[in-house]
Design a protein around this motif. Sequence first.
Motif, PDB file in Angstrom:
ATOM      1  N   UNK A  67      -9.671 -12.348  10.027  1.00  0.00           N
ATOM      2  CA  UNK A  67      -9.234 -11.716  11.274  1.00  0.00           C
ATOM      3  C   UNK A  67      -8.803 -10.279  11.025  1.00  0.00           C
ATOM      4  N   UNK A  68      -8.003 -10.075   9.980  1.00  0.00           N
ATOM      5  CA  UNK A  68      -7.517  -8.732   9.681  1.00  0.00           C
ATOM      6  C   UNK A  68      -8.640  -7.834   9.175  1.00  0.00           C
ATOM      7  N   UNK A  69      -9.478  -8.388   8.313  1.00  0.00           N
ATOM      8  CA  UNK A  69     -10.564  -7.595   7.743  1.00  0.00           C
ATOM      9  C   UNK A  69     -11.558  -7.160   8.811  1.00  0.00           C
ATOM     10  N   UNK A  70     -11.844  -8.039   9.762  1.00  0.00           N
ATOM     11  CA  UNK A  70     -12.777  -7.678  10.825  1.00  0.00           C
ATOM     12  C   UNK A  70     -12.188  -6.628  11.756  1.00  0.00           C
ATOM     13  N   UNK A  71     -10.887  -6.670  11.942  1.00  0.00           N
ATOM     14  CA  UNK A  71     -10.238  -5.650  12.759  1.00  0.00           C
ATOM     15  C   UNK A  71     -10.372  -4.275  12.101  1.00  0.00           C
ATOM     16  N   UNK A  72     -10.184  -4.245  10.790  1.00  0.00           N
ATOM     17  CA  UNK A  72     -10.332  -2.991  10.044  1.00  0.00           C
ATOM     18  C   UNK A  72     -11.777  -2.520  10.095  1.00  0.00           C
ATOM     19  N   UNK A  73     -12.697  -3.441   9.877  1.00  0.00           N
ATOM     20  CA  UNK A  73     -14.120  -3.109   9.892  1.00  0.00           C
ATOM     21  C   UNK A  73     -14.534  -2.564  11.253  1.00  0.00           C
ATOM     22  N   UNK A  74     -14.071  -3.218  12.310  1.00  0.00           N
ATOM     23  CA  UNK A  74     -14.418  -2.792  13.661  1.00  0.00           C
ATOM     24  C   UNK A  74     -13.931  -1.374  13.942  1.00  0.00           C
ATOM     25  N   UNK A  75     -12.695  -1.086  13.532  1.00  0.00           N
ATOM     26  CA  UNK A  75     -12.128   0.252  13.759  1.00  0.00           C
ATOM     27  C   UNK A  75     -12.911   1.310  12.984  1.00  0.00           C
ATOM     28  N   UNK A  76     -13.308   0.982  11.757  1.00  0.00           N
ATOM     29  CA  UNK A  76     -14.066   1.931  10.942  1.00  0.00           C
ATOM     30  C   UNK A  76     -15.447   2.190  11.538  1.00  0.00           C
ATOM     31  N   UNK A  77     -16.104   1.139  11.988  1.00  0.00           N
ATOM     32  CA  UNK A  77     -17.425   1.297  12.581  1.00  0.00           C
ATOM     33  C   UNK A  77     -17.369   2.140  13.847  1.00  0.00           C
ATOM     34  N   UNK A  78     -16.338   1.899  14.669  1.00  0.00           N
ATOM     35  CA  UNK A  78     -16.187   2.670  15.904  1.00  0.00           C
ATOM     36  C   UNK A  78     -15.916   4.136  15.601  1.00  0.00           C
ATOM     37  N   UNK A  79     -15.100   4.388  14.579  1.00  0.00           N
ATOM     38  CA  UNK A  79     -14.798   5.765  14.187  1.00  0.00           C
ATOM     39  C   UNK A  79     -16.042   6.472  13.668  1.00  0.00           C
ATOM     40  N   UNK A  80     -16.831   5.758  12.854  1.00  0.00           N
ATOM     41  CA  UNK A  80     -18.063   6.335  12.322  1.00  0.00           C
ATOM     42  C   UNK A  80     -19.061   6.627  13.425  1.00  0.00           C
ATOM     43  N   UNK A  81     -19.151   5.719  14.403  1.00  0.00           N
ATOM     44  CA  UNK A  81     -20.068   5.937  15.512  1.00  0.00           C
ATOM     45  C   UNK A  81     -19.650   7.155  16.326  1.00  0.00           C
ATOM     46  N   UNK A  82     -18.338   7.274  16.585  1.00  0.00           N
ATOM     47  CA  UNK A  82     -17.846   8.405  17.357  1.00  0.00           C
ATOM     48  C   UNK A  82     -18.081   9.725  16.660  1.00  0.00           C
ATOM     49  N   UNK A  83     -17.898   9.725  15.334  1.00  0.00           N
ATOM     50  CA  UNK A  83     -18.106  10.954  14.566  1.00  0.00           C
ATOM     51  C   UNK A  83     -19.576  11.334  14.538  1.00  0.00           C
ATOM     52  N   UNK A  84     -20.444  10.331  14.402  1.00  0.00           N
ATOM     53  CA  UNK A  84     -21.879  10.605  14.325  1.00  0.00           C
ATOM     54  C   UNK A  84     -22.426  11.145  15.635  1.00  0.00           C
ATOM     55  N   UNK A  85     -21.893  10.654  16.751  1.00  0.00           N
ATOM     56  CA  UNK A  85     -22.396  11.085  18.052  1.00  0.00           C
ATOM     57  C   UNK A  85     -21.660  12.311  18.577  1.00  0.00           C
ATOM     58  N   UNK A  86     -20.569  12.671  17.908  1.00  0.00           N
ATOM     59  CA  UNK A  86     -19.786  13.802  18.379  1.00  0.00           C
ATOM     60  C   UNK A  86     -19.127  13.533  19.709  1.00  0.00           C
TER      61      UNK A  86
END
Length: 298
Positions: A67-86
């Motif tokens: 549960x905790x690891x997926x929460x961290x993973x989800x936040x990282x993926x969302x941050x990476x997506x936001x950075x990539x799309x600007x």
Amino acid sequence: MIDADDLRYFLEVARTGRLVAAGKGLGVNHSTVGRRITALERALGNRLFDRVPTGWVLTDAGHELVVQAESIESALLAAMEGAASGGGRLSGTVRVATPDGFGAFILAPHLDELCAQNPDLDIEIVTATRHDVLATREFDVAVTLERPSPRAVDISELADYRLGLYASAGYLESHPRISHVLDLHDHPLIGYVDSLLDVPALRILDEVLPGHRTRIQTNNITGQWTATAAGLGVSALPLYVGDPDPTLVRILPEEVTVLRKYWLIVPRELQRLARVRTAIATLRSIAANHDSLITRVG
């Protein structure tokens, strides 16, 4: 101190249940995966997996960490997506796993609006009639015919659909009349390759005519449709495949109608991603507006 990268290894083993499969997904040797899991267990002071003959099974501590690891993973993926799309329009790739009929006849023909609004987004449609795609979790969104285990995925109903029996007009003119289901024993049937079919919901002919012989077998609905249209026999097709084809005639419509359900599956760690949310909205819109699908209101 926990190494954040170890959590990635941990989640892959939790999802696949095997070191070899996890190593393949991560692009490393399975022994490397084993060492990283051991290091993580030592850092936490807890055993995360029970090693059993069938694979690696999560312990209670392992389930809590997921549960905790997926929460961290989800936040990282969302941050990476936001950075990539600007922060602008969607880009990247979204992979949708679906049964072959849904992917070919429902989804693919109705992607025009999604593509027009998101020119930088690539859409992959992976169709299958086996559990393999879901087992490997190599998808962003999936449509399934069975409700899977809820572990690490969000599950919701997408739509119901109906199937019926079909044959070509030419076939019916040149073969004995079909007045009852039992008459089908005297006709060549077209269906899935039995030895390759591990989805019970697709065993339509078993339900309609127990003890039947499927003379022509193919592992996808498109092959069944074209074989039926070619006048090779009788098949059970979704109404969204059979009804629009003017060369086909529905057989025994009052006697034979089979209802099935499509489920929408999303890995929990991907739910925050904008491209995944957009794909989900697109799937729901297509289902709600398709005449041959039945969706619940509200």
